[in-house]
Design an enzyme around this catalytic site. Structure first.
Site, PDB file in Angstrom:
ATOM      1  N   HIS A   1       0.841  -1.192   0.000  1.00  0.00           N
ATOM      2  CA  HIS A   1       0.000   0.000   0.000  1.00  0.00           C
ATOM      3  C   HIS A   1       0.879   1.246   0.000  1.00  0.00           C
ATOM      4  O   HIS A   1       2.027   1.217   0.441  1.00  0.00           O
ATOM      5  CB  HIS A   1      -0.906   0.017   1.229  1.00  0.00           C
ATOM      6  CG  HIS A   1      -1.996  -1.004   1.188  1.00  0.00           C
ATOM      7  ND1 HIS A   1      -3.078  -0.944   2.017  1.00  0.00           N
ATOM      8  CD2 HIS A   1      -2.172  -2.105   0.416  1.00  0.00           C
ATOM      9  CE1 HIS A   1      -3.891  -1.962   1.766  1.00  0.00           C
ATOM     10  NE2 HIS A   1      -3.342  -2.689   0.798  1.00  0.00           N
TER      11      HIS A   1
ATOM     12  N   GLU B   1       0.920   3.870   1.838  1.00  0.00           N
ATOM     13  CA  GLU B   1       1.414   4.283   3.153  1.00  0.00           C
ATOM     14  C   GLU B   1       2.602   3.432   3.595  1.00  0.00           C
ATOM     15  O   GLU B   1       3.592   3.954   4.119  1.00  0.00           O
ATOM     16  CB  GLU B   1       0.295   4.193   4.203  1.00  0.00           C
ATOM     17  CG  GLU B   1      -0.884   5.112   3.920  1.00  0.00           C
ATOM     18  CD  GLU B   1      -1.976   4.463   3.067  1.00  0.00           C
ATOM     19  OE1 GLU B   1      -3.097   4.975   3.103  1.00  0.00           O
ATOM     20  OE2 GLU B   1      -1.720   3.452   2.378  1.00  0.00           O
TER      21      GLU B   1
ATOM     22  N   CYS C   1      -6.121   2.044   5.665  1.00  0.00           N
ATOM     23  CA  CYS C   1      -6.833   0.823   6.061  1.00  0.00           C
ATOM     24  C   CYS C   1      -6.360   0.397   7.458  1.00  0.00           C
ATOM     25  O   CYS C   1      -5.473   1.029   8.049  1.00  0.00           O
ATOM     26  CB  CYS C   1      -6.587  -0.287   5.037  1.00  0.00           C
ATOM     27  SG  CYS C   1      -4.898  -0.933   5.073  1.00  0.00           S
TER      28      CYS C   1
ATOM     29  N   CYS D   1      -2.543  -0.354   7.502  1.00  0.00           N
ATOM     30  CA  CYS D   1      -1.735   0.855   7.436  1.00  0.00           C
ATOM     31  C   CYS D   1      -1.858   1.689   8.715  1.00  0.00           C
ATOM     32  O   CYS D   1      -0.875   2.299   9.150  1.00  0.00           O
ATOM     33  CB  CYS D   1      -2.098   1.664   6.204  1.00  0.00           C
ATOM     34  SG  CYS D   1      -1.615   0.824   4.667  1.00  0.00           S
TER      35      CYS D   1
END
Length: 151
Positions: free
Chosen positions: A53, A55, A83, A86
């Protein structure tokens, strides 16, 4: 232009890279002392990695830059609410604050579906707030998924 908008524009630039690569268009930057020290955009498809992801990639880049996994005093700007995974990484990496442009009503781990950063007793408290460019970030996501449906 205020600093939040400047840094969120950089996160949006990362999201646009993801869009062009066929990835869900989410981008993030890590900022320390007014300087971007880490950048990332979603790479889950390219890397065949559910954890790739924006992040996580930005946090990893910032940690490599500092040669330290502790990102004390750093801020993370992201185009979409992180999410659950993260959000946990924000705590573990000691990010001071996360600023997100738009909520993620399906997977958001901060305000939409779960409230990871509000869990009592965590060893680190991450501040969070909604930042600028929410409309632009949401529009990019909508366009991405519209194109997916057309195919």
């Amino acid at each position: 232009m205020d600093l939040d908008t400047i840094f969120m524009r950089q996160a949006l630039f990362e999201a646009e890279k993801a869009f062009k690569e066929g990835e869900v268009p989410i981008g993030a930057v890590v900022v320390l002392n007014g300087k971007i020290i880490g950048r990332g955009h979603n790479r889950t498809e390219a890397l065949h990695d559910a954890t790739a992801h924006a992040e996580i990639i930005a946090i990893t880049a910032a940690s490599n830059y500092l040669k330290n996994w502790r990102l004390n005093g750093a801020k993370l700007y992201t185009t979409v609410e992180p999410c659950i995974m993260c959000a946990g990484a924000l705590v573990l990496s000691r990010i001071e604050e996360v600023i997100y442009a738009t909520e993620d009503l399906k997977f958001g781990g901060i305000v939409s579906k779960a409230h990871i950063l509000d869990i009592e007793g965590l060893n680190h408290k991450v501040r969070y707030r909604k930042g600028p460019l929410g409309d632009e970030s949401a529009l990019l996501l909508k366009e991405f998924f519209r194109k997916k449906r057309v195919k």
